[in-house]
Write a protein that holds these residues in place. Structure first.
Motif, PDB file in Angstrom:
ATOM      1  N   VAL A   1     -58.311  14.934 -56.362  1.00 50.66           N
ATOM      2  CA  VAL A   1     -58.700  15.204 -54.979  1.00 50.66           C
ATOM      3  C   VAL A   1     -58.426  13.983 -54.107  1.00 50.66           C
ATOM      4  O   VAL A   1     -57.861  14.089 -53.020  1.00 50.66           O
ATOM      5  N   VAL A   2     -58.819  12.810 -54.586  1.00 45.77           N
ATOM      6  CA  VAL A   2     -58.602  11.578 -53.834  1.00 45.77           C
ATOM      7  C   VAL A   2     -57.108  11.313 -53.682  1.00 45.77           C
ATOM      8  O   VAL A   2     -56.642  10.952 -52.598  1.00 45.77           O
ATOM      9  N   ALA A   3     -56.326  11.524 -54.731  1.00 49.01           N
ATOM     10  CA  ALA A   3     -54.878  11.310 -54.674  1.00 49.01           C
ATOM     11  C   ALA A   3     -54.236  12.261 -53.672  1.00 49.01           C
ATOM     12  O   ALA A   3     -53.341  11.858 -52.913  1.00 49.01           O
ATOM     13  N   ALA A   4     -54.692  13.502 -53.621  1.00 45.64           N
ATOM     14  CA  ALA A   4     -54.140  14.473 -52.672  1.00 45.64           C
ATOM     15  C   ALA A   4     -54.460  14.074 -51.238  1.00 45.64           C
ATOM     16  O   ALA A   4     -53.604  14.171 -50.350  1.00 45.64           O
ATOM     17  N   ILE A   5     -55.671  13.624 -50.987  1.00 45.28           N
ATOM     18  CA  ILE A   5     -56.050  13.171 -49.646  1.00 45.28           C
ATOM     19  C   ILE A   5     -55.205  11.979 -49.243  1.00 45.28           C
ATOM     20  O   ILE A   5     -54.718  11.891 -48.112  1.00 45.28           O
ATOM     21  N   TYR A   6     -55.007  11.045 -50.152  1.00 48.35           N
ATOM     22  CA  TYR A   6     -54.195   9.867 -49.877  1.00 48.35           C
ATOM     23  C   TYR A   6     -52.760  10.268 -49.513  1.00 48.35           C
ATOM     24  O   TYR A   6     -52.196   9.766 -48.544  1.00 48.35           O
ATOM     25  N   ARG A   7     -52.182  11.190 -50.284  1.00 48.11           N
ATOM     26  CA  ARG A   7     -50.805  11.631 -49.998  1.00 48.11           C
ATOM     27  C   ARG A   7     -50.708  12.284 -48.618  1.00 48.11           C
ATOM     28  O   ARG A   7     -49.761  12.037 -47.873  1.00 48.11           O
ATOM     29  N   ARG A   8     -51.697  13.110 -48.250  1.00 46.68           N
ATOM     30  CA  ARG A   8     -51.692  13.729 -46.926  1.00 46.68           C
ATOM     31  C   ARG A   8     -51.818  12.679 -45.828  1.00 46.68           C
ATOM     32  O   ARG A   8     -51.154  12.772 -44.795  1.00 46.68           O
ATOM     33  N   MET A   9     -52.680  11.683 -46.036  1.00 45.32           N
ATOM     34  CA  MET A   9     -52.843  10.615 -45.038  1.00 45.32           C
ATOM     35  C   MET A   9     -51.539   9.862 -44.827  1.00 45.32           C
ATOM     36  O   MET A   9     -51.134   9.604 -43.689  1.00 45.32           O
ATOM     37  N   VAL A  10     -50.864   9.511 -45.911  1.00 51.98           N
ATOM     38  CA  VAL A  10     -49.606   8.769 -45.818  1.00 51.98           C
ATOM     39  C   VAL A  10     -48.538   9.625 -45.139  1.00 51.98           C
ATOM     40  O   VAL A  10     -47.800   9.140 -44.273  1.00 51.98           O
ATOM     41  N   ALA A  11     -48.476  10.902 -45.480  1.00 54.76           N
ATOM     42  CA  ALA A  11     -47.490  11.793 -44.866  1.00 54.76           C
ATOM     43  C   ALA A  11     -47.721  11.914 -43.360  1.00 54.76           C
ATOM     44  O   ALA A  11     -46.770  11.850 -42.572  1.00 54.76           O
ATOM     45  N   ARG A  12     -48.975  12.062 -42.949  1.00 53.78           N
ATOM     46  CA  ARG A  12     -49.278  12.141 -41.516  1.00 53.78           C
ATOM     47  C   ARG A  12     -48.950  10.841 -40.812  1.00 53.78           C
ATOM     48  O   ARG A  12     -48.446  10.839 -39.683  1.00 53.78           O
ATOM     49  N   HIS A  13     -49.252   9.734 -41.455  1.00 58.50           N
ATOM     50  CA  HIS A  13     -48.958   8.414 -40.879  1.00 58.50           C
ATOM     51  C   HIS A  13     -47.458   8.270 -40.645  1.00 58.50           C
ATOM     52  O   HIS A  13     -47.022   7.846 -39.566  1.00 58.50           O
ATOM     53  N   LYS A  14     -46.666   8.643 -41.635  1.00 59.35           N
ATOM     54  CA  LYS A  14     -45.211   8.536 -41.499  1.00 59.35           C
ATOM     55  C   LYS A  14     -44.678   9.479 -40.423  1.00 59.35           C
ATOM     56  O   LYS A  14     -43.763   9.142 -39.695  1.00 59.35           O
ATOM     57  N   LYS A  15     -45.267  10.675 -40.317  1.00 60.79           N
ATOM     58  CA  LYS A  15     -44.825  11.648 -39.322  1.00 60.79           C
ATOM     59  C   LYS A  15     -45.126  11.155 -37.901  1.00 60.79           C
ATOM     60  O   LYS A  15     -44.300  11.266 -37.007  1.00 60.79           O
ATOM     61  N   VAL A  16     -46.296  10.576 -37.700  1.00 59.42           N
ATOM     62  CA  VAL A  16     -46.707  10.144 -36.373  1.00 59.42           C
ATOM     63  C   VAL A  16     -46.128   8.778 -35.997  1.00 59.42           C
ATOM     64  O   VAL A  16     -45.607   8.601 -34.904  1.00 59.42           O
TER      65      VAL A  16
END
Length: 55
Positions: A36-51
């Protein structure tokens, strides 16, 4: 020790968290290796890169 509004309070040391309560909190927290923590981290990084791009 008394319970007031969901919090356990030690009348002799009001800022101390009782060991039993600290253990309950620790068990409830997700551990760094959890999926769960790894999935949240991946989503955070993906959003950061997108924005912000690859900063």
């Amino acid at each position: 020790m008394t319970r007031v509004d969901g919090w356990l309070i030690d009348s002799e040391n009001e800022v101390r968290v009782p060991a039993v309560v600290a253990a309950m909190i620790a068990r409830a927290m997700p551990h760094p290796g959890d999926d769960v923590v790894a999935a949240i981290y991946r989503r955070m990084v993906a959003r950061h890169k997108k924005v912000l791009g690859h900063v």
